[in-house]
Design an enzyme around this catalytic site. Structure first.
Site, PDB file in Angstrom:
ATOM      1  CD  GLU A 104      73.215 -27.964  69.994  1.00 51.43           C
ATOM      2  OE1 GLU A 104      72.593 -28.976  70.336  1.00 51.43           O
ATOM      3  OE2 GLU A 104      72.881 -27.279  69.018  1.00 51.43           O
ATOM      4  CB  CYS A 117      80.402 -23.808  63.596  1.00 51.53           C
ATOM      5  SG  CYS A 117      79.076 -22.624  63.797  1.00 51.53           S
ATOM      6  CB  CYS A 124      70.745 -15.482  70.508  1.00 50.16           C
ATOM      7  SG  CYS A 124      71.336 -14.117  69.486  1.00 50.16           S
ATOM      8  CB  CYS A 128      67.036 -13.618  63.752  1.00 52.55           C
ATOM      9  SG  CYS A 128      68.326 -12.393  64.018  1.00 52.55           S
ATOM     10  CB  CYS A 131      67.711 -17.839  64.304  1.00 51.92           C
ATOM     11  SG  CYS A 131      69.124 -18.612  65.101  1.00 51.92           S
ATOM     12  N   GLY A 179      74.428 -17.476  69.576  1.00 48.47           N
ATOM     13  CA  GLY A 179      74.725 -16.171  70.166  1.00 48.47           C
ATOM     14  C   GLY A 179      75.206 -15.129  69.179  1.00 48.47           C
ATOM     15  CB  SER A 211      78.870 -14.719  61.558  1.00 44.76           C
ATOM     16  OG  SER A 211      77.620 -14.434  60.969  1.00 44.76           O
ATOM     17  CB  SER A 233      73.401 -12.416  59.601  1.00 44.54           C
ATOM     18  OG  SER A 233      74.259 -13.459  59.981  1.00 44.54           O
ATOM     19  CG  LEU A 234      72.143  -7.782  54.011  1.00 41.47           C
ATOM     20  CD1 LEU A 234      72.616  -6.582  54.817  1.00 41.47           C
ATOM     21  CD2 LEU A 234      72.564  -7.640  52.552  1.00 41.47           C
ATOM     22  CG  ASN A 310      69.583 -25.221  57.252  1.00 40.81           C
ATOM     23  OD1 ASN A 310      69.519 -25.936  56.252  1.00 40.81           O
ATOM     24  ND2 ASN A 310      70.669 -24.533  57.564  1.00 40.81           N
ATOM     25  CB  CYS A 353      73.077 -22.126  59.253  1.00 47.52           C
ATOM     26  SG  CYS A 353      74.650 -22.210  58.459  1.00 47.52           S
TER      27      CYS A 353
HETATM   28  N1  SAH Z   1      74.424 -13.809  65.638  1.00 47.51           N
HETATM   29  C1  SAH Z   1      75.409 -14.015  64.612  1.00 47.51           C
HETATM   30  C2  SAH Z   1      76.057 -15.363  64.720  1.00 47.51           C
HETATM   31  C3  SAH Z   1      75.146 -16.535  64.422  1.00 47.51           C
HETATM   32  S1  SAH Z   1      75.676 -17.121  62.910  1.00 47.51           S
HETATM   33  C4  SAH Z   1      74.810 -13.753  63.265  1.00 47.51           C
HETATM   34  O1  SAH Z   1      73.585 -13.527  63.203  1.00 47.51           O
HETATM   35  O2  SAH Z   1      75.514 -13.697  62.274  1.00 47.51           O
HETATM   36  C5  SAH Z   1      74.477 -18.140  62.392  1.00 47.51           C
HETATM   37  C6  SAH Z   1      74.175 -17.957  60.911  1.00 47.51           C
HETATM   38  O3  SAH Z   1      73.127 -18.859  60.575  1.00 47.51           O
HETATM   39  C7  SAH Z   1      73.658 -16.552  60.632  1.00 47.51           C
HETATM   40  O4  SAH Z   1      74.020 -16.107  59.360  1.00 47.51           O
HETATM   41  C8  SAH Z   1      72.185 -16.802  60.719  1.00 47.51           C
HETATM   42  O5  SAH Z   1      71.460 -15.783  60.116  1.00 47.51           O
HETATM   43  C9  SAH Z   1      72.058 -18.153  60.037  1.00 47.51           C
HETATM   44  N2  SAH Z   1      70.812 -18.835  60.354  1.00 47.51           N
HETATM   45  C10 SAH Z   1      70.043 -18.692  61.441  1.00 47.51           C
HETATM   46  N3  SAH Z   1      68.945 -19.460  61.359  1.00 47.51           N
HETATM   47  C11 SAH Z   1      69.000 -20.102  60.173  1.00 47.51           C
HETATM   48  C12 SAH Z   1      68.164 -21.049  59.529  1.00 47.51           C
HETATM   49  N4  SAH Z   1      67.041 -21.497  60.079  1.00 47.51           N
HETATM   50  N5  SAH Z   1      68.565 -21.510  58.332  1.00 47.51           N
HETATM   51  C13 SAH Z   1      69.722 -21.086  57.773  1.00 47.51           C
HETATM   52  N6  SAH Z   1      70.550 -20.209  58.349  1.00 47.51           N
HETATM   53  C14 SAH Z   1      70.199 -19.709  59.529  1.00 47.51           C
END
Ligand code: SAH
Length: 373
Positions: A104, A117, A124, A128, A131, A179, A211, A233-234, A310, A353
């Site tokens: 996507e 994006c 992936c 996490c 996600c 990913g 990211s 992504s902290l 989200n 996201c």
């Molecule tokens: N793997 C990379 C690239 C993915 S970026 C990374 O982790 O940064 C996707 C962004 O969306 C990341 O900051 C991730 O943490 C965030 N994300 C993932 N799931 C989410 C959710 N359910 N709600 C809001 N943000 C989310």
């Protein structure tokens, strides 16, 4: 390489997909063909600026070269399987790759800015816990052609102002789709080089953001190879929580990650790392979490992007109330941190996201409901 069958010679012919070749790779390709290096610029312009994929139409190449290219090379693009438009103008595509997997890509318009994006992997590996992509497992890395194809297709599907116009709708690219881009390093760098290439998409490195969930050694490599804007992504301020919600933290803990962020912007006085922080209700959104985040970022030139969680079907977290989010943000602002709350865009089409899922070849198709416009 694409395989084909040549009826005339009864031989299998291998043809190179040139879509994802950056300047260096194209120059090497043309050298092999006994051609001059400037052919690389010509070809990139045809493919990426004029959108031409048929070598025979590339009229500033000699007829002989066009015919040779048609024999030994190709320009292969994924198929557009779904195209959905949100009420807020966000648009999401499902692109199906040659092996049947799909990814996507999301376009987010905002005033003068148009952000694309882009995905870097089918699925992936990082798991996490918040996600949606993670829930679907991992299939494979994308090739550089499959990464740049997302930009090529979006650019065309969005339409530009007049044929051949340089007035592009895509002003920024974020490697924030499906990913972990730093686990597909070479292909991602190659594709980003094309995004920055004058004869292709001409984006400045500041308009490209990668990211990462925190693949520490590759953050240093990225600085050396392709110093684009970095987002991390902290999501947690202590190792106990981060080990749990962003499991790659077990390998590269916070102390190492923060040091890598500092190194990334070292020597670039105005550069800052974007710190992404999802607000998960009752998990990391309290006053003490805000205080810990402020402490952690004291020594890192950064700006904070707060992302409301989200939700998606089967997700285990809650989005905090608006009051809780505002409170968290004002703590950071009071401490002098540049902080924005990321607007949730495209939620009605599962484009926000963490909601990207794609479709994997090796599992039953879940989403039969995608609307092809
Ligand atoms: N793997 C990379 C690239 C993915 S970026 C990374 O982790 O940064 C996707 C962004 O969306 C990341 O900051 C991730 O943490 C965030 N994300 C993932 N799931 C989410 C959710 N359910 N709600 C809001 N943000 C989310």
């Amino acid at each position: 390489m694409e395989k084909g069958w040549d009826e005339g010679s009864k031989k299998i012919i291998m043809s190179t997909n040139l879509l994802g070749h950056n300047r260096v790779q194209l120059e090497a390709f043309f050298a092999e063909q006994g051609e001059k290096a400037f052919r690389a610029s010509q070809l990139m312009k045809w493919i990426h600026q004029l959108g031409v994929t048929d070598f025979m139409q590339m009229t500033n190449l000699s007829k002989g070269l066009r015919e040779k290219l048609a024999q030994v090379a190709s320009i292969e693009l994924p198929e557009v399987t779904a195209d959905r438009l949100s009420v807020d103008g966000t648009r999401k595509w499902l692109f199906t790759l040659q092996d049947g997997n799909s990814v996507e890509t999301v376009f987010i318009p905002e005033g003068e800015r148009g952000t694309l994006c882009v995905s870097s992997q089918v699925g992936c590996t990082l798991n996490c816990t918040f996600c949606n992509t993670a829930q679907h497992g991992y299939s494979r890395n994308l090739t550089s052609a499959e990464i740049i194809a997302q930009v090529w297709l979006a650019d065309r599907l969005l339409g530009r102002e007049g044929p051949g116009s340089h007035q592009r709708v895509i002003t920024n690219v974020v490697m924030m789709g499906m990913g972990e881009p730093l686990l597909n390093f070479e292909s991602v760098v190659s594709a980003m080089e094309l995004m920055m290439e004058d004869f292709a998409y001409g984006l400045s490195r500041r308009r490209i953001t990668l990211s990462t969930a925190g693949v520490v050694p590759m953050i240093d490599q990225l600085k050396q190879r392709c110093h684009v804007s970095l987002a991390v992504s902290l999501h947690a301020t202590n190792d106990v929580l981060r080990d749990q919600i962003v499991p790659i933290n077990q390998k590269y803990p916070l102390k190492e990650l923060m040091a890598a962020c500092r190194r990334y912007v070292e020597g670039a006085p105005r550069a800052r790392v974007t710190i992404e922080y999802i607000l998960l209700g009752g998990v990391n959104d309290g006053d003490d979490d805000a205080a810990a985040l402020i402490r952690l970022l004291k020594t890192v030139p950064s700006k904070v992007n707060l992302i409301p969680y989200n939700p998606y079907p089967g997700g285990q977290y809650q989005r905090p109330s608006n009051r809780a989010m505002d409170r968290f943000r004002s703590h950071l602002i009071q401490a002098g941190l540049t902080t924005v709350t990321r607007k949730t865009r495209g939620e009605d089409i599962e484009a926000a996201c963490g909601q990207l899922a794609g479709q994997f070849k090796d599992r039953t198709r879940r989403s039969q409901s995608v609307n092809v416009q």
